[in-house]
Design an enzyme around this catalytic site. Sequence first.
Site, PDB file in Angstrom:
ATOM      1  N   CYS A 116       0.917  -1.230  -0.027  1.00  0.00           N
ATOM      2  CA  CYS A 116      -0.111   0.011  -0.113  1.00  0.00           C
ATOM      3  C   CYS A 116       0.932   1.208  -0.117  1.00  0.00           C
ATOM      4  CB  CYS A 116      -0.948  -0.067   1.321  1.00  0.00           C
ATOM      5  SG  CYS A 116      -2.237   0.957   1.041  1.00  0.00           S
ATOM      6  N   CYS A 137      -0.286   4.113   1.804  1.00  0.00           N
ATOM      7  CA  CYS A 137      -0.766   5.160   2.942  1.00  0.00           C
ATOM      8  C   CYS A 137       0.323   5.606   3.972  1.00  0.00           C
ATOM      9  CB  CYS A 137      -1.849   4.600   3.798  1.00  0.00           C
ATOM     10  SG  CYS A 137      -1.842   3.078   4.393  1.00  0.00           S
ATOM     11  N   CYS A 182      -3.935   6.080   0.138  1.00  0.00           N
ATOM     12  CA  CYS A 182      -3.606   4.675  -0.373  1.00  0.00           C
ATOM     13  C   CYS A 182      -3.402   4.896  -1.796  1.00  0.00           C
ATOM     14  CB  CYS A 182      -4.680   3.673   0.026  1.00  0.00           C
ATOM     15  SG  CYS A 182      -4.863   3.503   1.693  1.00  0.00           S
ATOM     16  N   LYS A 202     -12.159  -5.034   2.140  1.00  0.00           N
ATOM     17  CA  LYS A 202     -11.476  -4.228   3.133  1.00  0.00           C
ATOM     18  C   LYS A 202     -12.647  -3.008   3.226  1.00  0.00           C
ATOM     19  CE  LYS A 202      -7.361  -1.668   4.781  1.00  0.00           C
ATOM     20  NZ  LYS A 202      -6.184  -1.112   4.093  1.00  0.00           N
ATOM     21  N   ARG A 257      -3.324   2.884  12.782  1.00  0.00           N
ATOM     22  CA  ARG A 257      -2.864   4.163  12.059  1.00  0.00           C
ATOM     23  C   ARG A 257      -2.014   4.808  12.737  1.00  0.00           C
ATOM     24  NH1 ARG A 257      -8.767   5.926   9.438  1.00  0.00           N
ATOM     25  NH2 ARG A 257      -8.746   4.206   7.776  1.00  0.00           N
ATOM     26  N   ARG A 286     -11.315   7.432   3.820  1.00  0.00           N
ATOM     27  CA  ARG A 286     -11.012   6.518   2.835  1.00  0.00           C
ATOM     28  C   ARG A 286     -12.206   5.960   2.148  1.00  0.00           C
ATOM     29  NH1 ARG A 286      -6.074   4.381   6.471  1.00  0.00           N
ATOM     30  NH2 ARG A 286      -4.276   5.922   5.413  1.00  0.00           N
ATOM     31  N   GLU A 329     -16.544  -7.415  -5.113  1.00  0.00           N
ATOM     32  CA  GLU A 329     -15.199  -7.173  -4.851  1.00  0.00           C
ATOM     33  C   GLU A 329     -14.296  -8.600  -4.879  1.00  0.00           C
ATOM     34  OE1 GLU A 329     -13.219  -4.507  -4.761  1.00  0.00           O
ATOM     35  OE2 GLU A 329     -14.757  -2.811  -4.018  1.00  0.00           O
ATOM     36  N   LYS A 353     -11.303  -7.985   5.907  1.00  0.00           N
ATOM     37  CA  LYS A 353     -10.884  -6.814   7.098  1.00  0.00           C
ATOM     38  C   LYS A 353     -11.827  -6.052   7.263  1.00  0.00           C
ATOM     39  CE  LYS A 353      -6.963  -3.943   8.111  1.00  0.00           C
ATOM     40  NZ  LYS A 353      -5.772  -3.195   7.387  1.00  0.00           N
ATOM     41  N   SER A 397      -6.582  -4.072  14.714  1.00  0.00           N
ATOM     42  CA  SER A 397      -5.819  -3.569  15.569  1.00  0.00           C
ATOM     43  C   SER A 397      -6.758  -3.312  16.595  1.00  0.00           C
ATOM     44  CB  SER A 397      -5.081  -2.316  15.340  1.00  0.00           C
ATOM     45  OG  SER A 397      -5.733  -1.292  14.917  1.00  0.00           O
ATOM     46  N   TYR A 418      -2.766  -9.858  15.898  1.00  0.00           N
ATOM     47  CA  TYR A 418      -1.621  -9.389  16.883  1.00  0.00           C
ATOM     48  C   TYR A 418      -1.407 -10.271  18.201  1.00  0.00           C
ATOM     49  CZ  TYR A 418      -2.255  -5.464  13.925  1.00  0.00           C
ATOM     50  OH  TYR A 418      -2.126  -4.602  12.687  1.00  0.00           O
TER      51      TYR A 418
END
Length: 329
Positions: free
Chosen positions: A120, A122, A130, A199, A209, A221, A237, A252, A278, A317
């Site tokens: 990406c 971004c 992006c 996404k 971020r 976005r 998509e 996501k 996150s 994570y």
Amino acid sequence: MAFPTVRHRRLRSSAAMRELVKETILGVNDLISPIFVTEGEGVKEEIASMPGVYHWSLDTLETELAETVALGIKAVLIFGVPDSKDAIGTSAFEENGIMQRAIRKIKALYPNLVVVADTCLCQYTDHGHCGVVHTAECGVTIGNDDSLELLAKTAVSQAQAGADIIAPSNMMDGFVTAIRGALDAAGFENTPIMSYSVKYSSAYYGPFREAAHSTPQFGDRKTYQMDPANAREALREAESDVAEGADFLMVKPGLAYLDIVRMLCDRYELPIAIYNVSAEYSMVKAAAMQGWIDEKAIVLETLTGMKRAGADLIITYHAKDAARWLRSE
């Protein structure tokens, strides 16, 4: 048949019995662990909004890699955090960009570790979007086709550095075609694409971020990431990405979109990845730090639910903690 002929509890009568009839098995091989690599030396800096997750410089990265590999995790997703940015994200596709150097180092240290490169712009653009920003009398827009050229260059540079999988997360129309064509032309026809096919423009990305230094400096976005209210659009998509040559499909975020995972799993035969993002991680960590929840039980139940929904791979994570817990069991 009705009670008492049918007694469902017969198959729940002991731990051994429950293991015998378990329908969904969560394993370490299902997990992909994200890593943030940054410029500098001696950096191991905890991300304030993501307890237990760190920025690593190249000279400290081996500490994280050694622990990850020792736990049996087979794949990592790499995010580069550069120290220089410009309008087109030049450092995303430089030969000696932070991402490219990180990939080379990882493959030199652990050649069998699967390196997934986030593709990406971004975190490399000074505006945080992006793609390429265009300003006109009618307002600001994100250019699609000129962004594809830069994303394709980025993907090739990552493959040249040694990335095993290219994971484009930009949500530009036609990005799989552009990247597939560029990879093939550069001799990387065997490098798979893990497409961030579905996404959403989500509130669950806040801590990321901060970690990636990628907050948009203006606007949002929503013109290129999906509306959280839409499900049928997700199928369109994904269908485009399948037709364009994607090797994996990704959804996501995770928790609020398990229905989308199931829809893709039922419709397509490609491996399905889910990103346990996150804020999903940070909410669990925050509640656990307050003593309000059993962190291990919550995490393993959540990851099992993602796999039960149809995910073959889980980017999380929690990967290292989950690997420890699964091994202890």
